[in-house]
Design a protein around this motif. Sequence first.
Motif, PDB file in Angstrom:
ATOM      1  N   PHE A   5       2.413  12.224   5.099  1.00 27.03           N
ATOM      2  CA  PHE A   5       3.513  11.709   5.003  1.00 27.03           C
ATOM      3  C   PHE A   5       4.856  12.561   5.661  1.00 27.03           C
ATOM      4  CE2 PHE A   5       7.804  12.686   3.054  1.00 27.03           C
ATOM      5  CZ  PHE A   5       8.437  11.363   3.065  1.00 27.03           C
ATOM      6  N   LEU A   6       4.503  13.770   5.999  1.00 31.99           N
ATOM      7  CA  LEU A   6       5.407  14.631   6.680  1.00 31.99           C
ATOM      8  C   LEU A   6       5.252  14.392   8.276  1.00 31.99           C
ATOM      9  CD1 LEU A   6       7.626  16.887   6.708  1.00 31.99           C
ATOM     10  CD2 LEU A   6       5.665  18.633   6.783  1.00 31.99           C
ATOM     11  N   PHE A   9       6.565  10.828   8.889  1.00 36.04           N
ATOM     12  CA  PHE A   9       7.991  10.976   8.911  1.00 36.04           C
ATOM     13  C   PHE A   9       8.709  11.490  10.103  1.00 36.04           C
ATOM     14  CE2 PHE A   9      11.774  13.866   7.904  1.00 36.04           C
ATOM     15  CZ  PHE A   9      12.769  12.936   7.917  1.00 36.04           C
ATOM     16  N   LEU A  13      10.855   9.810  13.249  1.00 35.13           N
ATOM     17  CA  LEU A  13      12.192  10.389  13.353  1.00 35.13           C
ATOM     18  C   LEU A  13      12.109  10.517  15.035  1.00 35.13           C
ATOM     19  CD1 LEU A  13      14.517  10.936  11.638  1.00 35.13           C
ATOM     20  CD2 LEU A  13      13.849  13.495  11.662  1.00 35.13           C
ATOM     21  N   GLU A 138       2.919   5.612   1.590  1.00 31.22           N
ATOM     22  CA  GLU A 138       3.346   6.837   2.151  1.00 31.22           C
ATOM     23  C   GLU A 138       4.224   6.292   3.392  1.00 31.22           C
ATOM     24  OE1 GLU A 138       1.022  10.546   2.494  1.00 31.22           O
ATOM     25  OE2 GLU A 138      -0.738   9.407   1.293  1.00 31.22           O
ATOM     26  N   ALA A 141       7.430   4.980   2.415  1.00 33.69           N
ATOM     27  CA  ALA A 141       8.149   6.131   2.177  1.00 33.69           C
ATOM     28  C   ALA A 141       8.628   6.904   3.406  1.00 33.69           C
ATOM     29  CB  ALA A 141       7.650   6.941   1.243  1.00 33.69           C
ATOM     30  N   ALA A 142       7.937   7.106   4.291  1.00 33.65           N
ATOM     31  CA  ALA A 142       8.345   7.905   5.531  1.00 33.65           C
ATOM     32  C   ALA A 142       9.219   7.079   6.138  1.00 33.65           C
ATOM     33  CB  ALA A 142       7.110   8.211   6.458  1.00 33.65           C
ATOM     34  N   THR A 144      11.391   4.757   5.040  1.00 35.31           N
ATOM     35  CA  THR A 144      12.482   4.755   4.507  1.00 35.31           C
ATOM     36  C   THR A 144      13.327   6.063   4.632  1.00 35.31           C
ATOM     37  OG1 THR A 144      11.683   3.568   2.494  1.00 35.31           O
ATOM     38  CG2 THR A 144      13.618   4.771   2.106  1.00 35.31           C
ATOM     39  N   ALA A 145      12.748   7.323   4.487  1.00 32.48           N
ATOM     40  CA  ALA A 145      13.301   8.511   4.866  1.00 32.48           C
ATOM     41  C   ALA A 145      13.785   8.705   6.468  1.00 32.48           C
ATOM     42  CB  ALA A 145      12.300   9.574   4.696  1.00 32.48           C
ATOM     43  N   ALA A 146      13.130   8.193   7.105  1.00 29.08           N
ATOM     44  CA  ALA A 146      13.557   8.143   8.620  1.00 29.08           C
ATOM     45  C   ALA A 146      14.616   7.351   8.764  1.00 29.08           C
ATOM     46  CB  ALA A 146      12.247   7.861   9.708  1.00 29.08           C
ATOM     47  N   LEU A 148      16.974   6.676   6.609  1.00 28.77           N
ATOM     48  CA  LEU A 148      18.155   7.223   5.889  1.00 28.77           C
ATOM     49  C   LEU A 148      18.743   8.196   6.913  1.00 28.77           C
ATOM     50  CD1 LEU A 148      16.847   7.535   2.226  1.00 28.77           C
ATOM     51  CD2 LEU A 148      18.718   6.066   3.199  1.00 28.77           C
ATOM     52  N   VAL A 149      18.066   8.828   7.560  1.00 26.17           N
ATOM     53  CA  VAL A 149      18.557   9.996   8.559  1.00 26.17           C
ATOM     54  C   VAL A 149      19.182   9.407   9.592  1.00 26.17           C
ATOM     55  CG1 VAL A 149      17.786  11.845  10.099  1.00 26.17           C
ATOM     56  CG2 VAL A 149      16.479  11.797   7.932  1.00 26.17           C
TER      57      VAL A 149
END
Length: 200
Positions: A5-6, A9, A13, A138, A141-142, A144-146, A148-149
């Motif tokens: 996941f990390l 992400f 990014l 995963e 989720a990755a 989505t997080a990217a 959001l940033v």
Amino acid sequence: MDHSFLSAFILLLLVLDPLGSLPIFIPIMRAVPEKRRRWVAFREVGIAFVVLFAFMFLGDSFLRVMHLSERSLEVAGGVILLIIAIRMIFGTSSESAYGLEPGREPLIFPLAVPLLAGPSAMATVLLLASRQPERILEWIAALTAAMLVSGLMLLMADRIRRLLGDSVISALEKLMGLVLTAIAVEMCLAGLKRYFIGGL
């Protein structure tokens, strides 16, 4: 190469590159009325997320149906970025480098597509989903997080403009145009190289 996941992400990014796109975000968002900026940022990030989410599941089928390859997607994205870059460098203050009419806010182009949901991002999510489909949650989720940033960077664009000043932003925009020209040419060359080598 297997991703976690990390790592997915961080990869997304880097591909979305919201920090490097700030000199592009700022002049576009500056033309949007202040009370509309938050909504425009959320909308464009949302559209980019939907495009990449759909491409994660349907991208391979879409390319096959249209008889397209990732190489053609890369070259097309490079051409679009090259046009934008030339306008950024040689455009005057009275015209938009992004094909927007004065007083009009961006819708889909150029913020959502191709700056956020560009060819590289499309190819990345397609690669993640096709290589390890069992970990699709995963990758969602990755993504989505990217996004959001990227959305936070878009929302902060006007504050950064006030902090740096218009003259610095203008200089950064010209500089970013030069960098974007090199990136666009590199995208075109990479796509052509993969096409010709793959065709041998």
